[in-house]
Design a protein around this motif. Structure first.
Motif, PDB file in Angstrom:
ATOM      1  N   GLY A  32     -10.723   6.321   0.328  1.00  0.00           N
ATOM      2  CA  GLY A  32      -9.630   5.939   1.211  1.00  0.00           C
ATOM      3  C   GLY A  32      -8.405   6.821   1.135  1.00  0.00           C
ATOM      4  O   GLY A  32      -7.343   6.469   1.673  1.00  0.00           O
ATOM      5  N   ILE A  33      -8.523   7.980   0.502  1.00  0.00           N
ATOM      6  CA  ILE A  33      -7.383   8.901   0.391  1.00  0.00           C
ATOM      7  C   ILE A  33      -6.831   9.252   1.768  1.00  0.00           C
ATOM      8  O   ILE A  33      -5.621   9.205   2.004  1.00  0.00           O
ATOM      9  N   GLN A  34      -7.717   9.602   2.695  1.00  0.00           N
ATOM     10  CA  GLN A  34      -7.255  10.029   4.023  1.00  0.00           C
ATOM     11  C   GLN A  34      -6.615   8.870   4.783  1.00  0.00           C
ATOM     12  O   GLN A  34      -5.614   9.057   5.479  1.00  0.00           O
ATOM     13  N   ARG A  35      -7.190   7.672   4.639  1.00  0.00           N
ATOM     14  CA  ARG A  35      -6.616   6.511   5.327  1.00  0.00           C
ATOM     15  C   ARG A  35      -5.237   6.175   4.783  1.00  0.00           C
ATOM     16  O   ARG A  35      -4.311   5.843   5.539  1.00  0.00           O
ATOM     17  N   LEU A  36      -5.074   6.261   3.465  1.00  0.00           N
ATOM     18  CA  LEU A  36      -3.760   5.993   2.878  1.00  0.00           C
ATOM     19  C   LEU A  36      -2.734   7.018   3.336  1.00  0.00           C
ATOM     20  O   LEU A  36      -1.583   6.673   3.639  1.00  0.00           O
ATOM     21  N   ALA A  46       0.827  -1.201   0.000  1.00  0.00           N
ATOM     22  CA  ALA A  46       0.000   0.000   0.000  1.00  0.00           C
ATOM     23  C   ALA A  46       0.865   1.256   0.000  1.00  0.00           C
ATOM     24  O   ALA A  46       0.600   2.218  -0.741  1.00  0.00           O
ATOM     25  N   ASN A  47       1.913   1.262   0.808  1.00  0.00           N
ATOM     26  CA  ASN A  47       2.773   2.433   0.905  1.00  0.00           C
ATOM     27  C   ASN A  47       3.572   2.656  -0.374  1.00  0.00           C
ATOM     28  O   ASN A  47       3.769   3.793  -0.811  1.00  0.00           O
ATOM     29  N   GLU A  48       4.027   1.574  -0.987  1.00  0.00           N
ATOM     30  CA  GLU A  48       4.872   1.697  -2.171  1.00  0.00           C
ATOM     31  C   GLU A  48       4.075   1.909  -3.456  1.00  0.00           C
ATOM     32  O   GLU A  48       4.528   2.631  -4.352  1.00  0.00           O
ATOM     33  N   SER A  49       2.880   1.303  -3.547  1.00  0.00           N
ATOM     34  CA  SER A  49       2.159   1.304  -4.823  1.00  0.00           C
ATOM     35  C   SER A  49       0.844   2.075  -4.820  1.00  0.00           C
ATOM     36  O   SER A  49       0.401   2.543  -5.877  1.00  0.00           O
ATOM     37  N   LEU A  50       0.201   2.190  -3.653  1.00  0.00           N
ATOM     38  CA  LEU A  50      -1.084   2.881  -3.608  1.00  0.00           C
ATOM     39  C   LEU A  50      -0.970   4.329  -3.160  1.00  0.00           C
ATOM     40  O   LEU A  50      -1.662   5.204  -3.708  1.00  0.00           O
ATOM     41  N   VAL A  51      -0.110   4.596  -2.197  1.00  0.00           N
ATOM     42  CA  VAL A  51       0.070   5.973  -1.724  1.00  0.00           C
ATOM     43  C   VAL A  51       0.450   6.919  -2.871  1.00  0.00           C
ATOM     44  O   VAL A  51      -0.070   8.047  -2.946  1.00  0.00           O
ATOM     45  N   PRO A  52       1.340   6.521  -3.807  1.00  0.00           N
ATOM     46  CA  PRO A  52       1.663   7.435  -4.917  1.00  0.00           C
ATOM     47  C   PRO A  52       0.473   7.811  -5.783  1.00  0.00           C
ATOM     48  O   PRO A  52       0.513   8.837  -6.476  1.00  0.00           O
ATOM     49  N   LEU A  53      -0.593   6.997  -5.766  1.00  0.00           N
ATOM     50  CA  LEU A  53      -1.767   7.316  -6.573  1.00  0.00           C
ATOM     51  C   LEU A  53      -2.483   8.564  -6.068  1.00  0.00           C
ATOM     52  O   LEU A  53      -3.235   9.197  -6.808  1.00  0.00           O
ATOM     53  N   ILE A  54      -2.266   8.903  -4.801  1.00  0.00           N
ATOM     54  CA  ILE A  54      -2.900  10.110  -4.252  1.00  0.00           C
ATOM     55  C   ILE A  54      -2.499  11.329  -5.065  1.00  0.00           C
ATOM     56  O   ILE A  54      -3.323  12.196  -5.370  1.00  0.00           O
ATOM     57  N   SER A  55      -1.229  11.417  -5.431  1.00  0.00           N
ATOM     58  CA  SER A  55      -0.724  12.593  -6.136  1.00  0.00           C
ATOM     59  C   SER A  55      -1.181  12.650  -7.592  1.00  0.00           C
ATOM     60  O   SER A  55      -1.022  13.675  -8.251  1.00  0.00           O
TER      61      SER A  55
END
Length: 341
Positions: free
Chosen positions: A101-105, A28-37
């Protein structure tokens, strides 16, 4: 990479593949968090104080509510086998959107930074939607977020149009379709006008701007219109509408006509009911019909009407009833249009 597929189903409403899966904090940190930007105008990240409790719970080993991840890609609809779905998702993860889930990520990312000894094998559940079109994805997005005041229907549409269509940095940006198909678009839109046209198309209404209604209530009204407009069932996608506008805009006078936002909005609403018929006419026939409409419209007393609102409504009516009205003479068309509210 940790990604387990639990089920693969089909959403008959938005005609999309629906997948449930699980992963871990590391993925999640490596692949999903970057999707926020990726979402340039996505809802702003909330002040960390609102999520301090969640951060503490993550450290203690809580299981967060599932995130919702989405893709716009017709190729993904045919995948029904878990191994193939896993490979597809891992190969295309960078193209995903975080619908919920933006805030949770963001909180998870901050927790990992603040807690270097955090167990990154913690489980995180995912709901994944693979849509064939942006229209269907927006329908699902609005059903997820409607009622959350920071995330209006208008805002959600701006989010996806910004990311699915590329805009040049100019006063009159040129857009090209990025994900759904390979098209060369001739017509240029102001980005704000493009969003308004899409909003009108989804809501099936020319009434998307009304100074009599406060913004929050207008956004709620638009969301209700979108949910009631059968956007997932009428068979016409906005990309089809853009192709048609692009075709007609080969003539400079029609290109100029579409650059009038009221004409664009009216056309985007009217074409939903008459796409099949107008999609087969040639550019000269459309140009002739528009010139006839403009002659009739010039007969209206502008001092007695709200010109922008009436133009939107009449263009919509004219396009919806093109087959009948194109054979009218000048006086018949004036008489018919004068009776339209």
């Amino acid at each position: 990479m940790k990604l387990d597929i639990h089920s693969i189903d089909f959403d008959k409403v938005i005609k999309s593949r629906y997948v449930t899966a699980s992963t871990d904090y590391k993925f999640a940190n490596e692949s999903l968090v970057p999707l926020i930007s990726r979402l340039e105008i996505q809802r702003n990240i909330q002040d960390s104080k609102f999520y301090n409790r969640l951060e503490k719970d993550i450290v203690k080993g809580c299981i967060m509510p599932a995130l919702t991840l989405a893709f716009i890609d017709p190729k993904g609809l045919d995948i029904t086998e878990s191994g193939e779905m896993k490979a597809y998702l891992l190969d295309n993860i960078q193209d995903g959107f975080i619908l919920d889930g933006i805030q949770r990520l963001n909180t998870l990312s901050r927790t990992i930074k603040n807690q270097p000894n955090l167990d990154l094998t913690g489980i995180l559940f995912l709901n994944i939607v693979i849509c064939s079109s942006m229209d269907n994805l927006l329908y699902r997005m609005i059903t997820l977020n409607n009622g959350q005041k920071p995330m209006s229907a208008r805002h959600q549409i701006e989010i996806l149009t910004t990311n699915v269509f590329e805009f040049e940095n100019s006063d009159i940006p040129v857009f090209t379709e990025k994900k759904l198909k390979e098209h060369k678009i001739k017509i240029a839109f102001n980005k704000a006008d493009f969003v308004k046209g899409y909003l009108a198309f989804l809501a099936n209404s020319t009434n998307i701007e009304n100074q009599k209604i406060i913004e929050d209530k207008l956004d709620e009204l638009i969301a209700d219109k979108i949910l009631d407009s059968n956007v997932t069932e009428d068979g016409v996608e906005f990309v089809n509408v853009i192709d048609l506008i692009n075709k007609f805009s080969e003539q400079a006078d029609i290109y100029k006509w579409f650059r009038n936002i009221n004409n664009l909005i009216g056309f985007c609403v009217g074409i939903k009911k008459n796409y099949i018929n107008l999609s087969v006419i040639d550019v000269d026939s459309f140009s002739k019909g528009i010139k006839m409409f403009e002659v009739a419209f010039q007969s209206f007393n502008y001092s007695k009407i709200k010109v922008g609102r009436i133009r939107r409504n009449l263009v919509s009516y004219y396009v919806k009833n093109w087959d009948v009205l194109q054979d009218s003479d000048d006086l018949e068309l004036i008489d018919t249009l004068s009776q339209v509210d």
